[in-house]
Design a protein around this motif. Structure first.
Motif, mmCIF file in Angstrom:
data_model
loop_
_atom_site.group_PDB
_atom_site.id
_atom_site.type_symbol
_atom_site.label_atom_id
_atom_site.label_comp_id
_atom_site.label_asym_id
_atom_site.label_seq_id
_atom_site.Cartn_x
_atom_site.Cartn_y
_atom_site.Cartn_z
ATOM 1 N N ASN A 120 0.868 -1.190 0.000
ATOM 2 C CA ASN A 120 0.000 0.000 0.000
ATOM 3 C C ASN A 120 0.904 1.239 0.000
ATOM 4 O O ASN A 120 2.124 1.113 0.109
ATOM 5 C CB ASN A 120 -0.965 0.008 1.211
ATOM 6 N N CYS A 121 0.306 2.402 -0.101
ATOM 7 C CA CYS A 121 1.109 3.627 -0.164
ATOM 8 C C CYS A 121 1.774 3.928 1.181
ATOM 9 O O CYS A 121 2.869 4.499 1.221
ATOM 10 C CB CYS A 121 0.241 4.802 -0.609
ATOM 11 N N THR A 122 1.118 3.530 2.283
ATOM 12 C CA THR A 122 1.728 3.738 3.602
ATOM 13 C C THR A 122 3.066 2.997 3.675
ATOM 14 O O THR A 122 4.072 3.547 4.144
ATOM 15 C CB THR A 122 0.768 3.251 4.705
ATOM 16 N N SER A 155 -3.809 16.158 5.834
ATOM 17 C CA SER A 155 -3.580 14.953 5.032
ATOM 18 C C SER A 155 -4.211 13.749 5.721
ATOM 19 O O SER A 155 -4.733 13.848 6.830
ATOM 20 C CB SER A 155 -2.077 14.700 4.858
ATOM 21 N N TRP A 156 -4.138 12.617 5.042
ATOM 22 C CA TRP A 156 -4.477 11.344 5.682
ATOM 23 C C TRP A 156 -3.384 11.036 6.712
ATOM 24 O O TRP A 156 -2.211 11.325 6.468
ATOM 25 C CB TRP A 156 -4.579 10.252 4.612
ATOM 26 N N VAL A 173 2.353 16.590 0.070
ATOM 27 C CA VAL A 173 1.214 15.761 -0.358
ATOM 28 C C VAL A 173 0.510 16.462 -1.512
ATOM 29 O O VAL A 173 0.321 17.680 -1.475
ATOM 30 C CB VAL A 173 0.224 15.587 0.821
ATOM 31 N N ASP A 201 4.249 12.462 -1.426
ATOM 32 C CA ASP A 201 3.091 11.623 -1.129
ATOM 33 C C ASP A 201 2.077 11.900 -2.241
ATOM 34 O O ASP A 201 1.292 12.839 -2.179
ATOM 35 C CB ASP A 201 2.512 11.963 0.245
ATOM 36 N N ALA A 211 -0.193 9.755 -3.206
ATOM 37 C CA ALA A 211 -1.197 8.693 -3.053
ATOM 38 C C ALA A 211 -2.415 8.939 -3.935
ATOM 39 O O ALA A 211 -2.970 8.002 -4.516
ATOM 40 C CB ALA A 211 -1.625 8.602 -1.583
ATOM 41 N N CYS A 212 -2.822 10.207 -4.038
ATOM 42 C CA CYS A 212 -4.080 10.549 -4.725
ATOM 43 C C CYS A 212 -3.835 11.136 -6.106
ATOM 44 O O CYS A 212 -4.766 11.681 -6.704
ATOM 45 C CB CYS A 212 -4.845 11.578 -3.890
ATOM 46 N N SER A 220 -0.804 5.333 -4.280
ATOM 47 C CA SER A 220 -1.725 4.357 -3.682
ATOM 48 C C SER A 220 -2.640 3.764 -4.745
ATOM 49 O O SER A 220 -3.079 4.466 -5.662
ATOM 50 C CB SER A 220 -2.583 5.049 -2.618
ATOM 51 N N LYS A 257 -8.998 5.313 -5.056
ATOM 52 C CA LYS A 257 -8.154 5.993 -6.039
ATOM 53 C C LYS A 257 -8.681 5.699 -7.454
ATOM 54 O O LYS A 257 -9.502 4.805 -7.644
ATOM 55 C CB LYS A 257 -6.696 5.543 -5.891
HETATM 56 C C1 LIG Z 1 -2.417 11.564 1.122
HETATM 57 C C2 LIG Z 1 -2.406 10.094 1.444
HETATM 58 N N1 LIG Z 1 -1.259 9.502 1.800
HETATM 59 C C3 LIG Z 1 -1.197 8.193 2.090
HETATM 60 C C4 LIG Z 1 -2.316 7.399 2.026
HETATM 61 C C5 LIG Z 1 -2.210 5.956 2.369
HETATM 62 O O1 LIG Z 1 -2.465 5.143 1.240
HETATM 63 P P1 LIG Z 1 -2.758 3.585 1.436
HETATM 64 O O2 LIG Z 1 -4.173 3.453 1.871
HETATM 65 O O3 LIG Z 1 -2.522 2.993 0.063
HETATM 66 O O4 LIG Z 1 -1.784 3.072 2.429
HETATM 67 C C6 LIG Z 1 -3.534 7.962 1.652
HETATM 68 C C7 LIG Z 1 -4.741 7.136 1.588
HETATM 69 O O5 LIG Z 1 -5.765 7.527 1.146
HETATM 70 C C8 LIG Z 1 -3.586 9.348 1.353
HETATM 71 O O6 LIG Z 1 -4.726 9.943 1.011
#
Ligand SMILES: Cc1ncc(COP(=O)(O)O)c(C=O)c1O
Length: 368
Positions: A53-55, A79-80, A127, A153, A155-156, A177, A182
């Protein structure tokens, strides 16, 4: 219910996954490598490393550049939570930086102030909020001046651009991500992209128990994680990436239509400044200031009318963990305070009909 998001999964996607399940090779192998090649080509990067995953991509990116105890990492305050959590999980300290209104991303002036007040900022982690890119030329210039590494970051922001340059290719590492909210998805999934072969190699080792990716015999060169993508996720990723351009154009059309339908309504619709390609992972409007305290009841009212909406994203310094640890208060990040309290995300996905968009816009106007 008009859903906020539904993944664009069709029979071709399903057949690709079923074919992998039937063949029996489920763990990282040829399809993951092919997915990495395709992702790198689509993003415009030399190397892509697929992860769970992106995390994971963000955490491994920080570890790959040696971020650890004693280091600081500048992150935006809006942010997330993953964006800041990964910094803490590496043993480092996040330095929150307020956002700017135009991009909802890190404000370069606030970043400059952060460099002036904090030493040991080893990396900057901007981000690209909601699919619009942060002001990367200013951010990368500042980071370079202070000797800090940039990890995006994104991710989006798969497919987003600024000044003709794609998201994820401005910093030393870009993280994406493939979560179902997404534009394209692998269920859960992510990639880290980079032009630096040595960094890619470290991330490849860290995602796979520390196994040297280049050694013919098993050599464990670091304490690593298991953050691999599966073969069936990669197969889905390949069929999803094949329709990325169509999906992004569709989403951009839907966003333009919302902006037309909401003309004259008392909300601020998202901007697409010149030189920016916004990919609208989320279509986020700002409510009038006086309605911000009643946003939760507005969301409930819209739900009652069959329209699913949600907040924008999170005010990280005011989430429980960071607020308690660093004693942040409202007023410390004034733009984030305002945008966080007024943001409302409307449904946006390729299954949305024209009539659905009219229903959403009418329900929102009525609720306002
Ligand atoms: C800005 C941002 N970074 C990181 C993440 C984490 O992504 P993932 O759910 O693939 O781990 C998200 C998830 O929506 C996100 O919006």
């Amino acid at each position: 219910m008009i859903r906020l998001a539904t993944p664009d999964v069709d029979d071709t996607d399903i057949a690709a996954v079923v074919a992998v399940l039937r063949c029996g090779t489920l763990v990282q192998a040829t399809r993951v490598r092919e997915f990495e090649r395709r992702a790198a080509a689509v993003i415009g990067a030399a190397e892509a490393v697929a992860v769970s995953n992106c995390t994971s991509a963000l955490q491994l990116a920080l570890l790959a550049i040696g971020v650890g105890p004693g280091d600081r990492v500048a992150v935006p305050s809006f942010s997330w939570p993953a964006t800041a959590n990964v910094v803490v999980l590496c043993g480092a300290e996040p330095v929150f930086v307020d956002i700017e209104r135009e991009t909802n991303g890190m404000d370069p002036d606030a970043l400059e102030a952060a460099f002036a007040t904090h030493d040991r900022i080893k990396a900057v982690l901007p981000v690209h909020a909601f699919g619009a890119m942060a002001r990367m030329s200013a951010i990368t210039t500042l980071a370079a001046r202070h000797g800090a590494f940039v990890i995006e970051d994104a991710a989006c922001a798969l497919g987003a651009e600024r000044e003709g340059r794609g998201a994820g290719t401005w910093g030393g590492i870009g993280c994406f991500s493939f979560h179902p909210r997404k534009a394209v998805t692998t269920g859960e999934g992510g990639v880290a992209v980079t032009a630096d072969a040595a960094i890619a190699r470290r991330i490849r080792a860290l995602r796979n128990h520390g196994l040297d990716p280049d050694s013919a015999t098993p050599e464990f060169i670091a304490p690593g994680y298991n953050m691999r993508l599966t073969e069936f996720q990669a197969a889905l990723g390949l069929t999803q990436l094949a329709k990325l351009d169509r999906i992004l154009e569709h989403r951009r059309r839907l966003a333009r239509r919302y902006t037309e339908l909401l003309a004259g309504a008392p909300v601020v619709t998202p901007a697409e400044p010149p030189g920016v390609r916004h990919v609208f992972q989320s279509y986020v409007v700002l409510l009038p200031c006086d309605l911000a305290p009643r946003r939760a009841s507005l969301i409930a009212t819209l739900r009652g009318r069959g329209v699913e909406t949600t907040i924008g994203t999170h005010h990280l310094p005011l989430t429980t963990y960071f607020r308690q640890r660093y004693r942040y208060r409202p007023g410390d990040f004034p733009v984030t305070d305002d945008v966080f309290s007024r943001a409302l995300t409307l449904p946006l996905h390729t299954g949305l009909a024209e009539s659905d968009q009219v229903t959403v816009a009418e329900a929102l106007r009525a609720a306002l």
